[in-house]
Scaffold this motif. Structure first.
Motif, PDB file in Angstrom:
ATOM      1  N   GLU A   1     -19.852 101.061  15.166  1.00  0.00           N
ATOM      2  CA  GLU A   1     -21.143 100.563  14.687  1.00  0.00           C
ATOM      3  C   GLU A   1     -21.407  99.162  15.226  1.00  0.00           C
ATOM      4  O   GLU A   1     -22.520  98.856  15.672  1.00  0.00           O
ATOM      5  N   CYS A   2     -20.385  98.312  15.195  1.00  0.00           N
ATOM      6  CA  CYS A   2     -20.550  96.946  15.718  1.00  0.00           C
ATOM      7  C   CYS A   2     -20.918  96.968  17.196  1.00  0.00           C
ATOM      8  O   CYS A   2     -21.803  96.238  17.643  1.00  0.00           O
ATOM      9  N   ILE A   3     -20.210  97.793  17.945  1.00  0.00           N
ATOM     10  CA  ILE A   3     -20.460  97.860  19.385  1.00  0.00           C
ATOM     11  C   ILE A   3     -21.861  98.398  19.673  1.00  0.00           C
ATOM     12  O   ILE A   3     -22.582  97.891  20.545  1.00  0.00           O
ATOM     13  N   SER A   4     -22.278  99.419  18.925  1.00  0.00           N
ATOM     14  CA  SER A   4     -23.594 100.016  19.172  1.00  0.00           C
ATOM     15  C   SER A   4     -24.732  99.075  18.784  1.00  0.00           C
ATOM     16  O   SER A   4     -25.790  99.079  19.408  1.00  0.00           O
ATOM     17  N   LYS A   5     -24.498  98.241  17.775  1.00  0.00           N
ATOM     18  CA  LYS A   5     -25.564  97.345  17.304  1.00  0.00           C
ATOM     19  C   LYS A   5     -25.600  96.012  18.039  1.00  0.00           C
ATOM     20  O   LYS A   5     -26.668  95.427  18.217  1.00  0.00           O
ATOM     21  N   THR A   6     -24.430  95.504  18.422  1.00  0.00           N
ATOM     22  CA  THR A   6     -24.379  94.163  18.998  1.00  0.00           C
ATOM     23  C   THR A   6     -23.910  94.141  20.446  1.00  0.00           C
ATOM     24  O   THR A   6     -23.997  93.108  21.111  1.00  0.00           O
ATOM     25  N   GLY A   7     -23.385  95.263  20.939  1.00  0.00           N
ATOM     26  CA  GLY A   7     -22.910  95.302  22.316  1.00  0.00           C
ATOM     27  C   GLY A   7     -21.458  94.920  22.473  1.00  0.00           C
ATOM     28  O   GLY A   7     -20.911  94.957  23.588  1.00  0.00           O
ATOM     29  N   SER A   8     -20.804  94.525  21.370  1.00  0.00           N
ATOM     30  CA  SER A   8     -19.386  94.169  21.447  1.00  0.00           C
ATOM     31  C   SER A   8     -18.766  94.329  20.065  1.00  0.00           C
ATOM     32  O   SER A   8     -19.458  94.537  19.070  1.00  0.00           O
ATOM     33  N   ALA A   9     -17.437  94.198  20.022  1.00  0.00           N
ATOM     34  CA  ALA A   9     -16.719  94.261  18.741  1.00  0.00           C
ATOM     35  C   ALA A   9     -16.410  92.859  18.229  1.00  0.00           C
ATOM     36  O   ALA A   9     -15.561  92.683  17.361  1.00  0.00           O
ATOM     37  N   GLU A  10     -17.102  91.859  18.757  1.00  0.00           N
ATOM     38  CA  GLU A  10     -16.817  90.467  18.403  1.00  0.00           C
ATOM     39  C   GLU A  10     -16.970  90.211  16.904  1.00  0.00           C
ATOM     40  O   GLU A  10     -16.182  89.487  16.297  1.00  0.00           O
ATOM     41  N   LEU A  11     -17.987  90.814  16.284  1.00  0.00           N
ATOM     42  CA  LEU A  11     -18.212  90.613  14.861  1.00  0.00           C
ATOM     43  C   LEU A  11     -17.038  91.159  14.055  1.00  0.00           C
ATOM     44  O   LEU A  11     -16.579  90.535  13.092  1.00  0.00           O
ATOM     45  N   PHE A  12     -16.528  92.327  14.443  1.00  0.00           N
ATOM     46  CA  PHE A  12     -15.374  92.911  13.760  1.00  0.00           C
ATOM     47  C   PHE A  12     -14.163  91.999  13.914  1.00  0.00           C
ATOM     48  O   PHE A  12     -13.414  91.771  12.962  1.00  0.00           O
ATOM     49  N   TYR A  13     -13.966  91.462  15.116  1.00  0.00           N
ATOM     50  CA  TYR A  13     -12.835  90.575  15.360  1.00  0.00           C
ATOM     51  C   TYR A  13     -12.948  89.309  14.508  1.00  0.00           C
ATOM     52  O   TYR A  13     -11.979  88.889  13.869  1.00  0.00           O
ATOM     53  N   ALA A  14     -14.128  88.718  14.483  1.00  0.00           N
ATOM     54  CA  ALA A  14     -14.301  87.455  13.774  1.00  0.00           C
ATOM     55  C   ALA A  14     -14.164  87.609  12.263  1.00  0.00           C
ATOM     56  O   ALA A  14     -13.588  86.747  11.589  1.00  0.00           O
ATOM     57  N   ARG A  15     -14.683  88.722  11.711  1.00  0.00           N
ATOM     58  CA  ARG A  15     -14.701  88.882  10.260  1.00  0.00           C
ATOM     59  C   ARG A  15     -13.458  89.575   9.717  1.00  0.00           C
ATOM     60  O   ARG A  15     -13.129  89.410   8.542  1.00  0.00           O
ATOM     61  N   TYR A  16     -12.776  90.362  10.558  1.00  0.00           N
ATOM     62  CA  TYR A  16     -11.629  91.123  10.056  1.00  0.00           C
ATOM     63  C   TYR A  16     -10.334  90.851  10.815  1.00  0.00           C
ATOM     64  O   TYR A  16      -9.319  90.458  10.247  1.00  0.00           O
ATOM     65  N   LEU A  17     -10.335  91.068  12.112  1.00  0.00           N
ATOM     66  CA  LEU A  17      -9.080  91.130  12.853  1.00  0.00           C
ATOM     67  C   LEU A  17      -8.437  89.772  13.112  1.00  0.00           C
ATOM     68  O   LEU A  17      -7.211  89.644  13.057  1.00  0.00           O
ATOM     69  N   GLN A  18      -9.224  88.756  13.385  1.00  0.00           N
ATOM     70  CA  GLN A  18      -8.664  87.483  13.839  1.00  0.00           C
ATOM     71  C   GLN A  18      -7.666  86.900  12.843  1.00  0.00           C
ATOM     72  O   GLN A  18      -6.565  86.497  13.222  1.00  0.00           O
ATOM     73  N   PHE A  19      -8.033  86.856  11.577  1.00  0.00           N
ATOM     74  CA  PHE A  19      -7.166  86.264  10.557  1.00  0.00           C
ATOM     75  C   PHE A  19      -5.845  87.023  10.449  1.00  0.00           C
ATOM     76  O   PHE A  19      -4.764  86.431  10.422  1.00  0.00           O
ATOM     77  N   ARG A  20      -5.930  88.372  10.435  1.00  0.00           N
ATOM     78  CA  ARG A  20      -4.722  89.192  10.307  1.00  0.00           C
ATOM     79  C   ARG A  20      -3.876  89.106  11.585  1.00  0.00           C
ATOM     80  O   ARG A  20      -2.644  89.041  11.524  1.00  0.00           O
ATOM     81  N   ARG A  21      -4.526  89.127  12.729  1.00  0.00           N
ATOM     82  CA  ARG A  21      -3.799  89.023  14.003  1.00  0.00           C
ATOM     83  C   ARG A  21      -3.060  87.695  14.089  1.00  0.00           C
ATOM     84  O   ARG A  21      -1.881  87.647  14.464  1.00  0.00           O
ATOM     85  N   ASP A  22      -3.738  86.600  13.730  1.00  0.00           N
ATOM     86  CA  ASP A  22      -3.113  85.282  13.789  1.00  0.00           C
ATOM     87  C   ASP A  22      -1.892  85.208  12.880  1.00  0.00           C
ATOM     88  O   ASP A  22      -0.868  84.608  13.234  1.00  0.00           O
ATOM     89  N   ALA A  23      -1.985  85.794  11.683  1.00  0.00           N
ATOM     90  CA  ALA A  23      -0.872  85.750  10.731  1.00  0.00           C
ATOM     91  C   ALA A  23       0.343  86.507  11.262  1.00  0.00           C
ATOM     92  O   ALA A  23       1.486  86.045  11.133  1.00  0.00           O
ATOM     93  N   LEU A  24       0.117  87.651  11.883  1.00  0.00           N
ATOM     94  CA  LEU A  24       1.229  88.443  12.402  1.00  0.00           C
ATOM     95  C   LEU A  24       1.810  87.829  13.680  1.00  0.00           C
ATOM     96  O   LEU A  24       3.011  87.910  13.931  1.00  0.00           O
ATOM     97  N   ILE A  25       0.970  87.209  14.483  1.00  0.00           N
ATOM     98  CA  ILE A  25       1.463  86.488  15.658  1.00  0.00           C
ATOM     99  C   ILE A  25       2.366  85.334  15.218  1.00  0.00           C
ATOM    100  O   ILE A  25       3.434  85.083  15.812  1.00  0.00           O
ATOM    101  N   GLU A  26       1.955  84.636  14.186  1.00  0.00           N
ATOM    102  CA  GLU A  26       2.773  83.534  13.649  1.00  0.00           C
ATOM    103  C   GLU A  26       4.120  84.056  13.154  1.00  0.00           C
ATOM    104  O   GLU A  26       5.152  83.411  13.334  1.00  0.00           O
ATOM    105  N   MET A  27       4.112  85.239  12.538  1.00  0.00           N
ATOM    106  CA  MET A  27       5.347  85.844  12.049  1.00  0.00           C
ATOM    107  C   MET A  27       6.286  86.178  13.218  1.00  0.00           C
ATOM    108  O   MET A  27       7.493  85.922  13.159  1.00  0.00           O
ATOM    109  N   ILE A  28       5.743  86.732  14.294  1.00  0.00           N
ATOM    110  CA  ILE A  28       6.553  87.059  15.467  1.00  0.00           C
ATOM    111  C   ILE A  28       7.107  85.783  16.100  1.00  0.00           C
ATOM    112  O   ILE A  28       8.282  85.719  16.486  1.00  0.00           O
TER     113      ILE A  28
END
Length: 209
Positions: free
Chosen positions: A128-155
């Motif tokens: 839905e994000c890609i179809s509406k905005t042309g990218s998944a950037e909104l999904f990354y900014a609102r959902y993935l970035q925080f979780r990705r950063d936390a797991l990267i810090e753990m590694i």
């Protein structure tokens, strides 16, 4: 740190740009009702049927309130997915074992979640994000970035204490694990099981035995 468009610990809320909004603080109960309704509709009726009107009816909250608290339908759908994911796939706590052990548990839980409604809803929201905005950037900014950063810090912590022997940048190791799981899920290349996810983590991170 607050998350965009979600309730803050002090009862206030943030706008899409992360700045606190003025005015009456959100009701946590009302916010949860909206988020739970949005996710339930996505899981049962599909994304197309999960309109603001439908969410308002299901949650018994006015459309005016929903539009006031979320800048777009896509932002609301992502936050509803985030809200559910936080309960279903909580980020591993530092006291729950070594970084590699925590990575195994989290990746295994993610692999299992992908096989159910969670995986279907995640893919639908990204699409839905890609179809509406042309990218998944909104999904990354609102959902993935925080979780990705936390797991990267753990590694990175595991690399620093010597319990993870892989020498690649921690962000590349994270992407190798979760990118592989999502890639296999999207294209149906092979069954994704918790056992496979745990094996993948060991292959990528090379934990010290």
């Amino acid at each position: 740190m607050g998350r965009p468009g979600v309730v803050m610990a002090n009862g206030g809320d943030e706008g899409a740009d992360g700045a606190p909004r003025r005015g009456r603080p959100r009701s946590i109960e009302t916010t949860n009702a909206i988020l739970q309704s949005a996710y339930a509709l996505m899981a049962t009726t599909g994304l197309a049927a999960t309109t603001i009107d439908a969410i308002a009816r299901h949650s018994s909250v006015s459309k005016m309130t929903i539009y006031k608290w979320w800048p777009s339908r896509e932002a609301l759908l992502i936050d509803a997915f985030l809200h559910h994911a936080a309960q279903m796939l909580p980020l591993p706590h530092a006291s729950s074992g070594s970084p590699a052990a925590r990575a195994r548990r989290h990746a295994a839980a993610y692999a299992e979640a992908l096989q159910g409604e969670f995986g279907k809803v995640q893919l639908a929201v990204i699409s839905e994000c890609i179809s509406k905005t042309g990218s998944a950037e909104l999904f990354y900014a609102r959902y993935l970035q925080f979780r990705r950063d936390a797991l990267i810090e753990m590694i990175a912590a595991g690399q620093n204490d010597g319990s993870i022997l892989a020498e690649a940048p921690p962000q590349d190791l994270y992407d190798a694990i979760y990118g592989s799981l999502f890639y296999r899920y999207v294209f149906g290349i092979a069954p994704i099981t918790p056992a496979y996810a745990r094996t993948l983590v060991d292959l990528v991170l090379r934990p010290k035995s």
